[in-house]
Design a protein around this motif. Structure first.
Motif, PDB file in Angstrom:
ATOM      1  N   TYR A  16     -40.145  29.781-109.717  1.00  0.00           N
ATOM      2  CA  TYR A  16     -40.011  31.078-109.070  1.00  0.00           C
ATOM      3  C   TYR A  16     -39.775  32.200-110.062  1.00  0.00           C
ATOM      4  N   GLY A  21     -46.190  34.677-106.108  1.00  0.00           N
ATOM      5  CA  GLY A  21     -47.374  33.978-105.611  1.00  0.00           C
ATOM      6  C   GLY A  21     -47.831  32.824-106.483  1.00  0.00           C
ATOM      7  N   VAL A  22     -47.571  32.872-107.792  1.00  0.00           N
ATOM      8  CA  VAL A  22     -48.012  31.815-108.696  1.00  0.00           C
ATOM      9  C   VAL A  22     -47.263  30.525-108.392  1.00  0.00           C
ATOM     10  N   THR A  24     -45.874  29.601-105.626  1.00  0.00           N
ATOM     11  CA  THR A  24     -46.339  29.079-104.335  1.00  0.00           C
ATOM     12  C   THR A  24     -47.666  28.354-104.500  1.00  0.00           C
ATOM     13  N   LYS A  25     -48.578  28.918-105.277  1.00  0.00           N
ATOM     14  CA  LYS A  25     -49.868  28.265-105.519  1.00  0.00           C
ATOM     15  C   LYS A  25     -49.679  26.925-106.214  1.00  0.00           C
ATOM     16  N   ILE A  26     -48.768  26.876-107.180  1.00  0.00           N
ATOM     17  CA  ILE A  26     -48.523  25.631-107.911  1.00  0.00           C
ATOM     18  C   ILE A  26     -47.923  24.589-106.976  1.00  0.00           C
ATOM     19  N   LYS A  27     -46.928  24.987-106.173  1.00  0.00           N
ATOM     20  CA  LYS A  27     -46.312  24.050-105.226  1.00  0.00           C
ATOM     21  C   LYS A  27     -47.338  23.541-104.214  1.00  0.00           C
ATOM     22  N   ASN A  28     -48.186  24.438-103.699  1.00  0.00           N
ATOM     23  CA  ASN A  28     -49.217  24.025-102.743  1.00  0.00           C
ATOM     24  C   ASN A  28     -50.195  23.041-103.371  1.00  0.00           C
ATOM     25  N   PHE A  29     -50.538  23.263-104.635  1.00  0.00           N
ATOM     26  CA  PHE A  29     -51.430  22.340-105.335  1.00  0.00           C
ATOM     27  C   PHE A  29     -50.774  20.970-105.475  1.00  0.00           C
ATOM     28  N   LYS A  32     -50.800  19.255-102.121  1.00  0.00           N
ATOM     29  CA  LYS A  32     -52.158  18.815-101.808  1.00  0.00           C
ATOM     30  C   LYS A  32     -52.509  17.554-102.602  1.00  0.00           C
TER      31      LYS A  32
END
Length: 146
Positions: A16, A21-22, A24-29, A32
């Motif tokens: 964080y 936003g970065v 969040t993108k890393i966590k979502n990746f 996934k």
């Protein structure tokens, strides 16, 4: 779904500090990746044993088969447990039955190929007529290879 440690994402709280936003993108990746289910397409000529191969991989009859008529008319998905995760086998209709169906299946294969991680093109061991296989590989499958 893979067994993911409950608090694994807590280990990434330091992300964080990155730009908004970065993280969040890393966590979502990461999520996934842990939940990813590879898709393996089973393709080939009609009657070569694509559905039989699915049944053999499962060790039971999950895909209908018929030794005289074609039974698979649309892609059929079968999840297979592997360790704590899953892969998905996708049994496709066979090509080479007739020209009308081949045109239909060329469109179907072209739409579905980008969604697959692996393609198994099944060949019948005692069949030496491979022109249909070659034509579909060069004109339909090969354009989707990266």
């Amino acid at each position: 779904m893979m067994n993911m440690p409950e608090n694994i994402l807590d280990q990434f709280d330091h992300l964080y500090k990155l730009q908004p936003g970065v993280a969040t993108k890393i966590k979502n990746f990461i999520l996934k990746t842990f939940n990813y289910q590879p898709k393996i397409g089973i393709l080939g000529k009609t009657g070569v044993g694509k559905s039989s191969l699915c049944n053999a991989l499962f060790g039971k009859d999950v895909a209908p088969i018929d030794h005289v008529t074609s039974t698979t008319r649309k892609p059929e998905e079968y999840p297979v447990g592997v360790g704590s995760g899953n892969i998905k086998l996708v049994d496709f209709p066979g090509v080479g039955e007739n020209q009308e169906r081949d045109m239909e299946y060329k469109t179907l294969y072209s739409e579905q190929l980008p969604e697959l991680d692996v393609v198994l093109w099944v060949l019948k061991a005692d069949d030496r007529a491979f022109s249909t296989d070659e034509e579909f590989y060069h004109n339909v499958v090969k354009p989707h290879l990266v």
